[in-house]
Design an enzyme around this catalytic site. Structure first.
Site, PDB file in Angstrom:
ATOM      1  N   SER A   7       0.850  -1.185   0.000  1.00  0.00           N
ATOM      2  CA  SER A   7       0.000   0.000   0.000  1.00  0.00           C
ATOM      3  C   SER A   7       0.886   1.235   0.000  1.00  0.00           C
ATOM      4  CB  SER A   7      -0.887   0.014   1.249  1.00  0.00           C
ATOM      5  OG  SER A   7      -1.327   1.335   1.487  1.00  0.00           O
ATOM      6  N   HIS A  32      -1.407  -1.474  -4.151  1.00  0.00           N
ATOM      7  CA  HIS A  32      -2.647  -1.100  -3.455  1.00  0.00           C
ATOM      8  C   HIS A  32      -2.694   0.421  -3.264  1.00  0.00           C
ATOM      9  CE1 HIS A  32      -5.990  -2.045  -0.633  1.00  0.00           C
ATOM     10  NE2 HIS A  32      -5.528  -1.043   0.109  1.00  0.00           N
ATOM     11  N   ASP A  34      -4.832   3.577  -1.733  1.00  0.00           N
ATOM     12  CA  ASP A  34      -5.877   3.923  -0.766  1.00  0.00           C
ATOM     13  C   ASP A  34      -6.459   5.294  -1.048  1.00  0.00           C
ATOM     14  OD1 ASP A  34      -5.954   1.673   1.116  1.00  0.00           O
ATOM     15  OD2 ASP A  34      -3.848   2.198   1.459  1.00  0.00           O
ATOM     16  N   MET A  36      -8.969   8.115   0.116  1.00  0.00           N
ATOM     17  CA  MET A  36      -9.702   8.561   1.312  1.00  0.00           C
ATOM     18  C   MET A  36     -10.252   9.964   1.089  1.00  0.00           C
ATOM     19  SD  MET A  36      -7.160   7.284   4.316  1.00  0.00           S
ATOM     20  CE  MET A  36      -6.343   5.685   4.252  1.00  0.00           C
ATOM     21  N   HIS A  65      -8.598   0.915  -3.491  1.00  0.00           N
ATOM     22  CA  HIS A  65      -9.443   0.732  -2.312  1.00  0.00           C
ATOM     23  C   HIS A  65     -10.140   2.058  -2.012  1.00  0.00           C
ATOM     24  CE1 HIS A  65      -9.378  -0.183   2.336  1.00  0.00           C
ATOM     25  NE2 HIS A  65     -10.600  -0.127   1.847  1.00  0.00           N
ATOM     26  N   MET A  67     -12.145   4.332   0.040  1.00  0.00           N
ATOM     27  CA  MET A  67     -12.691   4.631   1.369  1.00  0.00           C
ATOM     28  C   MET A  67     -13.378   5.985   1.263  1.00  0.00           C
ATOM     29  SD  MET A  67      -9.486   3.250   3.559  1.00  0.00           S
ATOM     30  CE  MET A  67      -8.446   3.294   2.111  1.00  0.00           C
ATOM     31  N   MET A 136     -10.994  -5.709   6.543  1.00  0.00           N
ATOM     32  CA  MET A 136     -10.178  -4.680   7.205  1.00  0.00           C
ATOM     33  C   MET A 136      -9.786  -5.204   8.589  1.00  0.00           C
ATOM     34  SD  MET A 136      -9.870  -2.299   5.002  1.00  0.00           S
ATOM     35  CE  MET A 136      -8.858  -1.279   6.086  1.00  0.00           C
ATOM     36  N   ASP A 174      -6.321  -6.283   4.923  1.00  0.00           N
ATOM     37  CA  ASP A 174      -5.759  -4.926   4.856  1.00  0.00           C
ATOM     38  C   ASP A 174      -5.640  -4.335   6.257  1.00  0.00           C
ATOM     39  OD1 ASP A 174      -4.906  -2.441   4.111  1.00  0.00           O
ATOM     40  OD2 ASP A 174      -6.716  -1.893   2.989  1.00  0.00           O
TER      41      ASP A 174
HETATM   42  C1  DX5 Z   1      -5.854   1.694   5.991  1.00  0.00           C
HETATM   43  C2  DX5 Z   1      -5.508   1.370   4.566  1.00  0.00           C
HETATM   44  C3  DX5 Z   1      -4.383   0.414   4.413  1.00  0.00           C
HETATM   45  C4  DX5 Z   1      -3.079   0.879   5.002  1.00  0.00           C
HETATM   46  C5  DX5 Z   1      -2.441  -0.304   5.658  1.00  0.00           C
HETATM   47  O1  DX5 Z   1      -7.022   2.408   6.048  1.00  0.00           O
HETATM   48  O2  DX5 Z   1      -6.613   0.832   3.876  1.00  0.00           O
HETATM   49  O3  DX5 Z   1      -4.224  -0.042   3.077  1.00  0.00           O
HETATM   50  O4  DX5 Z   1      -2.176   1.418   4.076  1.00  0.00           O
HETATM   51  O5  DX5 Z   1      -1.324   0.118   6.336  1.00  0.00           O
HETATM   52  P1  DX5 Z   1      -0.469  -0.831   7.261  1.00  0.00           P
HETATM   53  O6  DX5 Z   1      -0.023  -2.003   6.421  1.00  0.00           O
HETATM   54  O7  DX5 Z   1       0.645   0.034   7.698  1.00  0.00           O
HETATM   55  O8  DX5 Z   1      -1.361  -1.272   8.396  1.00  0.00           O
HETATM   56 ZN    ZN Z   2      -6.310  -0.174   1.868  1.00  0.00          ZN
END
Ligand code: DX5
Ligand code: ZN
Length: 216
Positions: A7, A32, A34, A36, A65, A67, A136, A174
């Site tokens: 990620s 990956h 993310d 947000m 992903h 969010m 998650m 994740d």
């Molecule tokens: C969290 C994200 C993850 C995040 C994971 O909301 O969806 O993808 O990057 O990070 P680590 O591997 O550091 O827990």
């Molecule tokens: Zn993620």
């Protein structure tokens, strides 16, 4: 087959393209990304333009992903930007089946992500339409959080549901994946391992990815 998906949330954004190339060379299978929005989760990252830029740096599958609230409004933009897989949050969508079809219409792989408090049985009537489910193992929003232990039981329950329906749906985990947690997670039946801080905060990406893969 098991896959590792770094990620980039924990990568150095001032050289994102190079970071992606570096993890690809180090043995990453997917990338990956993310997304947000500051509403669904208490953090803001980036949108389709960065996905488009990332696409130029790699041929690996881009695992987006979302969010974000109201993902239906943005799915086509992420597909046009080069997403190969898109997951939306169950908690952010009203008409889940419609959203899944929207993703799959353009031959993009569709996933649904579940927050730690959301049970897996809510997927019963859409599971057969999904390419993957994202469990998650932290509350979404930030990298570097600790793996929530009861997620192991949740993965096993989902694995049983998939087997009972004779499906090939993949399970992605994740949050909090690292050298200490990956073995148990793998034994529970996970196929795709997202890891952010464990990889990007390490000094040697290749060594870290190899260690992770040796433990699953
Ligand atoms: C969290 C994200 C993850 C995040 C994971 O909301 O969806 O993808 O990057 O990070 P680590 O591997 O550091 O827990
Ligand atoms: Zn993620």
């Amino acid at each position: 087959m098991k896959l590792i998906a770094p990620s980039v949330l924990s990568a150095d954004f001032s050289k994102l393209g190079q970071e992606i190339k570096n993890v690809e060379k180090a043995g990453a299978d997917w990338i990956h990304l993310d997304i947000m929005d500051g509403h669904f989760v208490p953090n803001i990252t980036f949108g389709p333009e960065i996905v488009k830029t990332s696409k130029k740096s790699t041929d690996l599958c881009l695992d987006v992903h979302l969010m974000i609230e109201n993902p239906d409004q943005y799915i086509n933009q992420f597909i046009d930007a080069g997403a190969d897989c898109i997951s939306v949050h169950f908690e952010a969508v009203t008409h889940l089946s419609r959203t899944i079809q929207l993703i799959k219409q353009k031959d993009v792989k569709a996933g649904v992500a579940l927050n730690p408090a959301t049970p897996v049985n809510i997927l019963e009537w859409v599971l057969e339409d999904l390419d993957f489910v994202v469990i998650m193992s932290v509350n979404p929003g930030f990298g570097g959080q600790s793996f929530i232990p009861n997620t192991i039981e949740k993965i096993k329950t989902l694995k049983t549901m998939i087997a009972q329906k004779n499906l090939k749906t993949l399970i992605e985990i994740d949050g909090g994946v690292n050298e200490k947690t990956i073995q148990k997670i793998s034994e529970a039946g996970v196929d795709i391992f997202v890891a952010g801080s464990a990889i990007f905060k390490s000094n040697n990406y290749k060594e870290t990815i190899t260690k992770l893969k040796n433990k699953w």
